[in-house]
Design a protein around this motif. Structure first.
Motif, short mmCIF file in Angstrom:
data_model
loop_
_atom_site.label_atom_id
_atom_site.label_comp_id
_atom_site.label_asym_id
_atom_site.label_seq_id
_atom_site.Cartn_x
_atom_site.Cartn_y
_atom_site.Cartn_z
N PHE A 29 0.83 -1.20 0.00
CA PHE A 29 0.00 0.00 0.00
C PHE A 29 0.87 1.26 0.00
CE2 PHE A 29 -2.62 3.29 2.07
CZ PHE A 29 -3.70 3.29 1.19
N ALA A 30 1.95 1.23 0.79
CA ALA A 30 2.85 2.38 0.84
C ALA A 30 3.54 2.58 -0.51
CB ALA A 30 3.87 2.20 1.95
N LYS A 31 4.06 1.50 -1.08
CA LYS A 31 4.81 1.60 -2.33
C LYS A 31 3.91 2.00 -3.49
CE LYS A 31 8.54 0.65 -0.24
NZ LYS A 31 9.47 1.75 0.04
N LYS A 32 2.69 1.48 -3.51
CA LYS A 32 1.75 1.84 -4.58
C LYS A 32 1.48 3.34 -4.58
CE LYS A 32 -2.89 1.15 -6.37
NZ LYS A 32 -4.14 0.38 -6.34
N ARG A 267 -2.03 -13.56 -2.33
CA ARG A 267 -3.30 -14.18 -2.70
C ARG A 267 -4.08 -14.71 -1.49
NH1 ARG A 267 -6.37 -14.59 -4.92
NH2 ARG A 267 -6.69 -16.30 -6.35
N LEU A 268 -3.51 -14.56 -0.31
CA LEU A 268 -4.20 -15.00 0.90
C LEU A 268 -5.11 -13.88 1.39
CD1 LEU A 268 -1.33 -16.85 2.82
CD2 LEU A 268 -3.34 -17.88 1.75
N GLY A 269 -6.28 -13.79 0.82
CA GLY A 269 -7.23 -12.77 1.23
C GLY A 269 -7.35 -11.61 0.27
N TRP A 270 -6.55 -11.61 -0.81
CA TRP A 270 -6.65 -10.55 -1.82
C TRP A 270 -6.66 -11.19 -3.19
CZ3 TRP A 270 -3.26 -9.19 -5.82
CH2 TRP A 270 -3.57 -8.00 -6.49
N SER A 271 -7.35 -10.58 -4.11
CA SER A 271 -7.42 -11.13 -5.47
C SER A 271 -7.54 -10.01 -6.49
CB SER A 271 -8.62 -12.08 -5.60
OG SER A 271 -9.83 -11.36 -5.40
N HIS A 272 -7.20 -10.36 -7.73
CA HIS A 272 -7.41 -9.45 -8.86
C HIS A 272 -7.92 -10.30 -10.02
CE1 HIS A 272 -6.85 -5.82 -11.25
NE2 HIS A 272 -6.37 -6.61 -12.20
N GLY A 273 -9.24 -10.43 -10.06
CA GLY A 273 -9.84 -11.31 -11.07
C GLY A 273 -9.41 -12.74 -10.84
N ASN A 274 -9.10 -13.43 -11.94
CA ASN A 274 -8.64 -14.82 -11.85
C ASN A 274 -7.12 -14.94 -11.94
OD1 ASN A 274 -11.29 -15.89 -11.70
ND2 ASN A 274 -11.52 -15.64 -13.92
N LYS A 275 -6.44 -13.83 -11.89
CA LYS A 275 -4.98 -13.84 -12.02
C LYS A 275 -4.34 -14.53 -10.82
CE LYS A 275 -1.16 -10.61 -12.94
NZ LYS A 275 -0.65 -11.33 -14.15
N GLU A 276 -3.38 -15.40 -11.09
CA GLU A 276 -2.71 -16.16 -10.03
C GLU A 276 -1.25 -15.77 -9.84
OE1 GLU A 276 -3.83 -18.37 -7.89
OE2 GLU A 276 -5.89 -18.48 -8.61
N ILE A 277 -0.57 -15.47 -10.95
CA ILE A 277 0.86 -15.16 -10.89
C ILE A 277 1.06 -13.65 -10.97
CG2 ILE A 277 3.13 -15.57 -11.93
CD1 ILE A 277 1.82 -18.09 -10.81
N PHE A 278 1.79 -13.11 -9.98
CA PHE A 278 2.02 -11.67 -9.92
C PHE A 278 3.51 -11.39 -9.73
CE2 PHE A 278 -2.29 -12.29 -8.45
CZ PHE A 278 -3.00 -11.22 -8.98
N LYS A 284 2.32 -4.25 -6.60
CA LYS A 284 2.29 -2.85 -6.16
C LYS A 284 1.27 -2.04 -6.96
CE LYS A 284 6.86 -2.27 -6.38
NZ LYS A 284 8.19 -1.65 -6.27
N ASN A 285 1.20 -2.29 -8.25
CA ASN A 285 0.29 -1.52 -9.10
C ASN A 285 -1.17 -1.89 -8.90
OD1 ASN A 285 2.42 -0.10 -10.27
ND2 ASN A 285 2.71 -1.62 -11.88
#
Length: 470
Positions: A29-32, A267-278, A284-285
């Motif tokens: 959150f800070a870096k974003k 990914r433990l409690g946060w998601s962005h659609g069905n994306k798995e690999i970050f 950060k983005n």
């Protein structure tokens, strides 16, 4: 307003997944937001501090690349700040000295419990005007909590949360020994460090109204709060520092990659659609509190292993090999006494889930000689076994180019021309050279061991069998 977050662990044990997820979300959150991220060690509870915990915290943070801004803040070195604020609060009536003995307090507590009342301080010392009349010099300092109204705050994940002030206590902010308590120190530090967002586990929700009331009493800006859902272990129990099996740093020792750990944690409690690999930059983005779940997450070792294997297979060979050399050295394996590590990695990478597993599974390739004391032969037909071994030895000697494809072709020809079972030949060679019942392709293993060592070992093994059984 510049965003400022902090990770504030107590050195009362080793960090676990729940702790580090909090650190990661605070860092992201800070870096974003082009803000600052601080590391603060909350070590005022001296009796519960565990030796080595601070080093463990620093090691884990550095390993994961969760770099902090400025120095590391230690609460034990900030007592001057706490005493200054407590003096101000006493002087201005925001706090008061409580002279009730521990025995009296315990009796009152037991009485409240017997009467089905919520245990809380009854305010005996709240309105004492002149402490000079008190002969007992032992006291604690309590916060003068408002008696009426509500305290409410907006949680970035859960929305508005509200508590009745009447349900809260005149809680202690300084112990009898002069040491300040957690709920007070947190406020003093967050105020002094100008923390804008407090990101922590939902088990701290009950502490938040107490802290908000202190901020309000001091006429200070209240930071924004985000309480993360509880993270459960594989047994669906809350992660605990008391459980040594939860030590986060053991995953470094087992050969997990920091990138895999961060990808799993995010990914433990946060998601962005069905994306798995970050990637780190994608985390950060894309990170946002809007996509943080309110429900508990359960640790899944299989998923972590899958991610670690993914990163092992997708990183550059140079990076993985440099890391592998560390784990070979840690296992006291001399890589100069065997095949090139790069070739070993190529053969084993699709079979293993961690760097240490690659090292353990390939360790037999670096032994100076084969251990001939493996008596699995007792169950075999000795004569048939010896015949097969001699045929293999003489055919292998004639291989001109020692490469996997030629070795495999020779094994097939031996089977075909001599009517030997291909499975039996492979089984014998695997047992001799690996000591295991499974391994990568035997032709690849023999190639890695090398022509000279294979021929020497086969010859020596033949003499060993003749001497032992004939």
């Amino acid at each position: 307003m510049k965003i400022k977050t902090r990770f504030a662990p107590s050195p009362t044990g080793n960090l676990h997944f729940g702790n580090i997820r909090t650190a990661l979300f605070s860092w992201l959150f800070a870096k974003k937001n082009d803000g600052k991220f601080f590391l603060r060690i909350e070590d005022t509870d001296v009796l519960r501090n565990v030796e080595g915990s601070v080093k463990n915290i620093i090691k884990v943070m550095k390993w994961l690349g969760l770099n902090w801004d400025e120095k590391i803040y230690f609460q034990s070195k900030r007592l001057y700040l706490y005493k200054k604020i407590i003096f101000f609060m006493l002087k201005n009536g925001f706090a008061y000295k409580c002279y009730c003995s521990k025995t009296v307090l315990e009796e009152k507590r037991n009485h409240q419990i017997l009467n089905n009342e919520k245990p809380k301080y009854d305010g005996t010392c709240r309105n004492i005007q002149n402490s000079n009349f008190i002969f007992n010099n032992s006291f604690v300092v309590r916060f003068r909590n408002p008696l009426k109204g509500y305290v409410k705050f907006f949680d970035e994940i859960r929305g508005i949360i509200k508590f009745k002030n009447s349900e809260l206590d005149d809680f202690i902010i300084q112990r009898r020994n002069g040491m300040p308590t957690y709920n007070f120190c947190v406020v003093a530090d967050d105020l002094d460090m100008k923390i804008t967002h407090v990101i922590r586990g939902e088990d701290h929700i009950s502490n938040t109204p107490k802290q908000v009331n202190i901020f309000t009493a001091l006429s200070a800006n209240v930071p924004k709060y985000a309480h993360l859902p509880i993270l459960l272990d594989e047994n669906k129990k809350k992660f605990s520092k008391k459980n040594n099996n939860n030590d986060f740093f053991k995953y470094f020792e087992e050969g997990f990659l920091p990138e895999a750990m961060l990808n799993y944690l995010v990914r433990l409690g946060w998601s962005h659609g069905n994306k798995e690999i970050f990637s780190i930059d994608e985390m950060k983005n894309l990170f946002s509190f809007k996509n943080v779940s309110k429900s508990s997450s359960i640790f899944d070792k299989k998923k972590l292993l899958y991610l670690n294997k993914y990163y092992i297979n997708n990183f550059t060979n140079e990076k993985i090999i440099s890391l592998l050399k560390y784990y070979f050295e840690k296992e006291n394996i001399d890589i100069l006494n065997g095949p090139n590590v790069k070739k070993v990695f190529k053969v084993f990478k699709n079979r293993c889930f961690s760097l240490r597993e690659i090292v353990i599974c390939s360790s037999y390739l670096y032994k100076k000689c084969v251990n001939f004391k493996n008596l699995f032969l007792v169950k075999c037909n000795k004569k048939k076994f010896l015949i097969i071994l001699k045929v293999v030895y003489f055919n292998f000697k004639n291989i001109k180019i020692w490469i996997s494809s030629e070795i495999w072709k020779t094994i097939q020809l031996i089977s075909y021309k001599n009517n030997f079972s291909l499975k039996k030949i492979i089984y014998i060679l695997r047992k001799i050279f690996t000591g295991k019942s499974s391994s990568p392709s035997i032709s690849k293993i023999l190639y890695l061991i090398g022509y000279a060592k294979v021929i020497f070992s086969l010859k020596k093994f033949i003499f060993f069998i003749i001497k032992k059984f004939f």
